[in-house]
Design an enzyme around this catalytic site. Structure first.
Site, PDB file in Angstrom:
ATOM      1  N   ARG A  24      -7.249   4.440  -3.509  1.00  0.00           N
ATOM      2  CA  ARG A  24      -7.199   5.085  -4.820  1.00  0.00           C
ATOM      3  C   ARG A  24      -6.784   4.097  -5.898  1.00  0.00           C
ATOM      4  O   ARG A  24      -6.291   3.008  -5.613  1.00  0.00           O
ATOM      5  CB  ARG A  24      -6.191   6.250  -4.803  1.00  0.00           C
ATOM      6  N   LYS A 162      -1.824  -5.540  -1.375  1.00  0.00           N
ATOM      7  CA  LYS A 162      -2.824  -4.566  -0.957  1.00  0.00           C
ATOM      8  C   LYS A 162      -4.135  -5.286  -0.633  1.00  0.00           C
ATOM      9  O   LYS A 162      -4.596  -6.143  -1.390  1.00  0.00           O
ATOM     10  CB  LYS A 162      -3.063  -3.538  -2.064  1.00  0.00           C
ATOM     11  N   ASP A 190      -0.836  -4.621   3.182  1.00  0.00           N
ATOM     12  CA  ASP A 190      -1.070  -3.202   3.448  1.00  0.00           C
ATOM     13  C   ASP A 190      -2.569  -2.935   3.337  1.00  0.00           C
ATOM     14  O   ASP A 190      -3.146  -3.038   2.255  1.00  0.00           O
ATOM     15  CB  ASP A 190      -0.302  -2.352   2.448  1.00  0.00           C
ATOM     16  N   GLU A 218       0.584  -3.545   7.333  1.00  0.00           N
ATOM     17  CA  GLU A 218       0.870  -2.114   7.293  1.00  0.00           C
ATOM     18  C   GLU A 218      -0.427  -1.319   7.491  1.00  0.00           C
ATOM     19  O   GLU A 218      -1.409  -1.541   6.790  1.00  0.00           O
ATOM     20  CB  GLU A 218       1.517  -1.768   5.943  1.00  0.00           C
ATOM     21  N   ASP A 243       2.290   3.334   9.220  1.00  0.00           N
ATOM     22  CA  ASP A 243       2.643   4.108   8.030  1.00  0.00           C
ATOM     23  C   ASP A 243       2.004   5.494   8.098  1.00  0.00           C
ATOM     24  O   ASP A 243       2.627   6.449   8.536  1.00  0.00           O
ATOM     25  CB  ASP A 243       2.211   3.358   6.767  1.00  0.00           C
ATOM     26  N   LYS A 267       8.643   7.481   5.008  1.00  0.00           N
ATOM     27  CA  LYS A 267       8.563   7.920   3.615  1.00  0.00           C
ATOM     28  C   LYS A 267       8.935   9.401   3.570  1.00  0.00           C
ATOM     29  O   LYS A 267       8.419  10.199   4.361  1.00  0.00           O
ATOM     30  CB  LYS A 267       7.150   7.723   3.059  1.00  0.00           C
ATOM     31  N   CYS A 295       7.873   4.317  -0.243  1.00  0.00           N
ATOM     32  CA  CYS A 295       7.685   5.408  -1.197  1.00  0.00           C
ATOM     33  C   CYS A 295       6.222   5.460  -1.601  1.00  0.00           C
ATOM     34  O   CYS A 295       5.468   4.518  -1.379  1.00  0.00           O
ATOM     35  CB  CYS A 295       8.570   5.224  -2.426  1.00  0.00           C
ATOM     36  N   ASP A 322       9.568   0.187  -4.704  1.00  0.00           N
ATOM     37  CA  ASP A 322       9.269  -0.415  -6.003  1.00  0.00           C
ATOM     38  C   ASP A 322       8.694   0.566  -7.013  1.00  0.00           C
ATOM     39  O   ASP A 322       8.328   0.156  -8.120  1.00  0.00           O
ATOM     40  CB  ASP A 322       8.320  -1.599  -5.824  1.00  0.00           C
TER      41      ASP A 322
END
Length: 363
Positions: A24, A162, A190, A218, A243, A267, A295, A322
């Site tokens: 996204r 990312k 990630d 991740e 995750d 999370k 988060c 963050d």
């Protein structure tokens, strides 16, 4: 201390720069805020971000779960009956872990205020300060290198990069970031479920062979693909952090029992709040697996709750909180202090939140 009123509101906080992942692109934080009022005047605060691409929870789903199920069950209840309240929140509606997390953290806030202790001390009190990484969104290699340089100039020495939007570019992205970062900055990546298992192993091993020195990857594969996650863990040169594969304590047990990942990311929005997060923590401690506290794109109320948990337990050896420093402003009064990479937990009773500027009530 009895619950007399519960109100819902919303906030909108622009990000410094657009947040881009393989799943996204987001330009602002648009979160639901929960206020639980009591007959003593104490107020507990909770928050939930709509992250449909990750949790499946939209704004409407969060508001509906709170209004139709959670709030009616909490009104009139006594905060001191805390275990009953925790079980009620988790059982009164199926799924909807983000809505449950908002209620959970507001109740913990009130429980701490009732006994005049900060939540992190109620839970263990391991430390008062954390050091977080900062996220570098997925873009063209040159733009990611610029963003990495900006983050390093702000004092960050650990970057979460990312990748996954275009696997053919991922090695080039990491090479560009590493060139800017030099040898001493820690890089963790990630993939947000973007790769197939064998593809992940090939990409990760190529990255390490090129000297990119990755701390961990991740969620390299689809959330449901535990067998694939285990394959990457067993064949990759890079340690694997689970995750999206771990929402619930049951999910965590499955990953831990199969040794499908080297690390677990907890999370609050995935697991439904601190109550369930503590169960995952206990399981990870039993299996000797370290955890990261993470988060979504959230403002400070819900990230503050994660800070309380992470400051309570030593099992959290990686910090990815963050959200507030990615925002261009902070409308939340009180709570933890976010000073770039340094996060200092509040010593005020509960979670230390005193109010929200610009809150738009939904009732």
């Amino acid at each position: 201390m009895k619950i007399t009123e519960i109100r819902l509101g919303s906030i909108s906080v622009p990000l410094r720069v657009p947040f881009k992942t393989a799943l996204r692109t987001v330009t602002s934080v648009e979160d639901i805020i929960l206020e639980i009022h009591t007959d003593t005047g104490a107020v507990g605060y909770g928050e939930a971000p709509p992250t449909g691409a990750v949790t499946g929870h939209t704004t409407g789903a969060i508001v509906g779960a709170l209004k139709d199920h959670i709030i009616p069950n909490l009104l009139g209840k006594d905060i001191d009956a805390f275990e009953d309240l925790m079980q009620l929140v988790q059982s009164c509606v199926h799924g909807n872990s983000s809505a449950k997390a908002a209620a959970d953290m507001a109740l913990w806030d009130l429980y701490g205020q009732l006994y005049k202790l900060p939540v992190y001390k109620l839970l263990g009190g391991a430390r008062k300060q954390l050091v977080t990484d900062i996220t570098i969104s997925v873009n063209e290699p040159e733009e990611m290198a610029r963003d990495a340089g900006t983050a390093i100039a702000r004092g960050y020495d650990c970057l979460k990069v990312k990748v996954g939007a275009d696997p053919t570019l991922d090695v080039a992205r990491l090479r560009a970031v590493r060139e800017v970062a030099g040898a001493d900055i820690r890089l963790r990546i990630d993939a947000n479920q973007a790769w197939e298992p064998k593809q992940a192993v090939r990409i990760l091993n190529e990255m390490q062979e090129q000297g990119l020195k990755l701390e961990f990857v991740e969620q390299p594969v689809k959330a449901h693909d535990i067998e694939g996650l285990k394959y990457v863990t067993e064949h990759s040169f890079v340690p694997v952090l689970a995750d999206e594969s771990v929402f619930s304590p049951r999910d965590a047990m499955r990953v831990l029992e199969q040794r499908a990942a080297d690390l677990i990311n907890i999370k609050l929005m995935k697991c439904g709040g601190i109550y369930n997060a503590l169960k995952i923590v206990a399981a990870a401690e039993i299996y000797g697996v370290e955890c990261m506290i993470g988060c979504m794109l959230e403002a400070k109320i819900s990230v503050n709750a994660a800070v309380e948990l992470a400051c309570a337990k030593k099992v959290f050896t990686r910090i990815d909180l963050d959200g507030p420093v990615l925002c261009s402003e902070d409308p939340i009064l009180g709570g933890a202090r976010f000073e770039e990479k340094f996060i200092t937990v509040s010593d005020e009773a509960g979670m230390g939140i005193r109010g929200v500027e610009g809150l738009r009530y939904l009732d």
